[in-house]
Write an enzyme that holds these catalytic residues in place. Structure first.
Site, short mmCIF file in Angstrom:
data_model
loop_
_atom_site.label_atom_id
_atom_site.label_comp_id
_atom_site.label_asym_id
_atom_site.label_seq_id
_atom_site.Cartn_x
_atom_site.Cartn_y
_atom_site.Cartn_z
CB THR A 2 -0.74 -0.04 1.51
OG1 THR A 2 -0.62 -0.16 2.08
CG2 THR A 2 -2.55 -0.30 1.66
CE LYS A 31 0.32 6.57 -4.57
NZ LYS A 31 -0.10 7.17 -4.48
NE ARG A 62 1.10 -3.25 11.09
CZ ARG A 62 1.34 -3.76 11.95
NH1 ARG A 62 0.66 -3.74 12.86
NH2 ARG A 62 2.71 -3.48 12.36
CG ASP A 78 1.45 -8.73 12.81
OD1 ASP A 78 2.93 -7.77 12.98
OD2 ASP A 78 1.95 -8.58 14.24
CG ASP A 125 22.24 2.50 -7.46
OD1 ASP A 125 21.29 2.65 -8.07
OD2 ASP A 125 23.10 2.64 -6.36
CG HIS A 126 16.42 4.03 -8.53
ND1 HIS A 126 17.17 4.22 -7.26
CD2 HIS A 126 16.13 4.81 -9.78
CE1 HIS A 126 16.65 6.03 -7.93
NE2 HIS A 126 16.81 6.18 -8.44
CG HIS A 180 21.51 6.58 -7.07
ND1 HIS A 180 21.50 5.42 -6.32
CD2 HIS A 180 20.38 7.19 -6.03
CE1 HIS A 180 20.44 5.70 -5.79
NE2 HIS A 180 19.84 6.51 -5.37
C1 BG6 Z 1 16.57 8.25 -4.53
C2 BG6 Z 1 16.85 9.46 -3.25
O1 BG6 Z 1 17.48 7.13 -4.14
O2 BG6 Z 1 17.13 8.74 -5.55
C3 BG6 Z 1 16.04 10.44 -3.23
O3 BG6 Z 1 16.33 8.28 -2.09
C4 BG6 Z 1 16.06 11.00 -4.66
O4 BG6 Z 1 16.12 11.20 -2.49
C5 BG6 Z 1 16.28 9.81 -5.21
O5 BG6 Z 1 15.31 11.98 -4.86
C6 BG6 Z 1 16.53 10.26 -6.85
O6 BG6 Z 1 16.50 9.71 -8.27
P1 BG6 Z 1 15.58 9.69 -9.33
O7 BG6 Z 1 15.66 8.66 -10.04
O8 BG6 Z 1 14.74 10.93 -9.57
O9 BG6 Z 1 17.36 10.67 -10.08
#
Ligand code: BG6
Length: 511
Positions: free
Chosen positions: A12, A17, A44, A87, A179-180, A242
């Site tokens: 949630t 989302k 939860r 939970d 690590d996106h 990052h």
């Molecule tokens: C996240 C941080 O890992 O990366 C945020 O916690 C930040 O604080 C975000 O805003 C930035 O990601 P992006 O993909 O928008 O550059």
């Protein structure tokens, strides 16, 4: 992609989302998910399956790349989603979850494969993992993978503790630390551009490169995350993960094979070569930290960091930092990597600039021509592309030299349908490809590097510089470069103060 049951803990929440449900939908639309899957939303809060599917639908309408939802297709997609209130401290609930999953395994023929996505506060990771085991969820013949979000600890000791907890249940090969930034198309492209072209790699060293600049700037403040951010700061929030990942992508040696471990081995070697700061003085000479005070952007007054919700009014947390980083190995000795990141800067952008050295015996410079160095720029977001800045003769002139750009704009071509980072990472985790996930030794070495900076900052906060919200950060960050005879290259080839930033975000042409 093999079938699997995906468990979204924190179903949630905001991440589910904004990123996860849209990622599932895109993968489904592109046929990558197939039909042998189930998604179990867990949190939860009580929700019926219908309410949950409605939530998923709204998140897709609001955030997915594919917005147009066809009714029949939607029904088919939504039938894969179920919700269970859980939970996470109560193991009985995990037994119940196991029963639910056995039914889903059967219904969707998922082969007993299970992917646990913990979109939760990291303090909960350890407990959830233990309960997954206790609850019998790992007793199937298929694979079991754990996907977790940052922050992975607060410093090296806490990261070690967390890792030990996870390792009681999962093997390292089954832990996917996100690590996106590694899921971003252009970050991945760094590797391809470097290793798939004959003309970059021979120049990719201290003989030809003067410095490398990495900027991750954001226009937003801390928004609703004041509580988390005030405890973390830019160094832990962006630096440990990052930014060091970007340095690794730029500095790593070519892997001998494209196996995930071969690539990650090369990345780790970069971290091992980072020059560690010796003491507080060394940190203060090479790292600048700042915090935004009241300022403005596009005529709007922006509050100071200390006035943000859930932030200590006397906080000394940095919302900006810049550093001069050295990679002490054969290839990079003597080439500074300048990195900077901050909140409330004038532009949202991620850019890497490679500045080449001037050519020896430059006859044009000798005859008083104005010339700028060659630059190779990776634009990671919001514009995606690569450009190469070169010098050429101005047509019709008597040998006047002008900068020209060879510009590849990826976002212009593929537009909004460039896959989202989370889509790519979810897909990779489900296929068992860990290339773009962070291995434990990477995490540990990154903390080791960053902890020394944090320790110096604990000694005194006198070096914390203020910068007005909406500006490019403290002046001292420019000095880091000017002391070495360099300057920050203007983002998107434009100079601060001369630009309409909105227009810049759309333009792809060099000034
Ligand atoms: C996240 C941080 O890992 O990366 C945020 O916690 C930040 O604080 C975000 O805003 C930035 O990601 P992006 O993909 O928008 O550059």
């Amino acid at each position: 992609m093999s079938g699997a049951v995906y468990y979204i803990f924190g179903a949630t929440g905001d991440l589910a989302k904004r990123k996860l449900f849209p990622a599932f939908y895109s993968l489904y639309r592109e046929g990558k998910l197939g039909e042998n899957f189930a998604v179990v939303g867990l949190a939860r809060r009580p929700r019926t399956n219908e309410q949950f599917r409605d939530d998923v639908k709204h998140s897709i309408q609001d955030f997915a790349r594919y917005k147009k939802v066809d009714d029949a297709e939607w029904e088919r997609f939504a039938s894969h989603f179920e919700y269970m209130s859980l939970d996470i401290n109560n193991v009985a609930g995990f037994h119940e979850l196991n029963v639910l999953t056995a039914r889903l395994d059967d219904k969707f023929q998922t082969g007993g494969n299970r992917l646990f996505y913990l979109a939760l506060a990291p303090e909960l990771f350890g407990n959830v993992s233990l309960n997954l085991k206790e609850g019998g969820l790992l007793n199937t013949t298929g694979w079991h993978r754990l996907v977790i979000e940052k922050p992975f600890g607060y410093d090296l000791p806490s990261a070690q503790r967390l890792n030990e907890q996870l390792r009681q249940v999962f093997e390292e090969k089954d832990i996917y630390r996100i690590d996106h930034y590694l899921g971003k198309e252009m970050v991945q492209n760094i590797e391809f551009v470097r290793f798939a072209n004959a003309f970059f790699e021979p120049l990719w060293n201290n003989k030809y490169i003067a410095n490398i600049q990495i900027t991750l700037s954001e226009t937003v403040g801390v928004e609703e995350r004041g509580g988390y951010y005030d405890h973390s700061g830019a160094l832990r929030d962006m630096g440990q993960n990052h930014m060091l990942q970007m340095i690794m992508m730029m500095a790593m040696e070519p892997p001998s094979r494209l196996n995930p471990e071969d690539i990650r081995d090369e990345k780790v070697k970069v971290l091992r070569s980072l020059r560690l700061f010796e003491d507080g003085e060394d940190v203060r000479a090479n790292v600048v930290r700042g915090q935004y005070i009241e300022g403005s952007s596009k005529g709007k007054v922006l509050p100071a960091y200390r006035e943000e919700d859930n932030v200590n009014p006397q906080s000394t947390t940095e919302t900006y930092f810049a550093a001069r980083v050295h990679v002490d190995n054969f290839r990079w000795a003597g080439v500074p990597f300048y990195i900077r990141t901050g909140k409330r800067l004038p532009l949202k952008t991620t850019e890497v600039v490679v500045e080449f050295k001037n050519i020896p015996n430059n006859v044009y410079l000798a005859s008083k021509h104005q010339m700028e160095p060659n630059l190779l720029v990776f634009r990671v977001n919001p514009m995606e592309g690569i450009y190469l800045k070169m010098n050429a003769k101005q047509p019709g002139s008597e040998g006047v030299i002008v900068p020209i750009a060879m510009d590849f704009c990826q976002s212009c071509q593929i537009g909004i349908n460039t896959p989202e980072a989370y889509e790519r990472l979810l897909y990779d985790a489900a296929r068992g490809d860990s290339t773009y996930f962070t291995r434990w030794d990477e995490v540990a070495l990154a903390w080791e590097y960053v902890d020394r900076i944090a320790a110096a900052w604990r000694e005194t906060s006198q070096d914390l510089k203020q910068y007005p919200a909406g500006s490019w950060g403290p002046e001292a960050a420019s000095k880091l470069l000017s002391d070495d005879g360099f300057k920050w290259w203007p983002i998107n080839g434009q100079n601060e103060g001369e630009v309409d930033w909105d227009a810049v975000q759309k333009t792809t042409v060099l000034a």
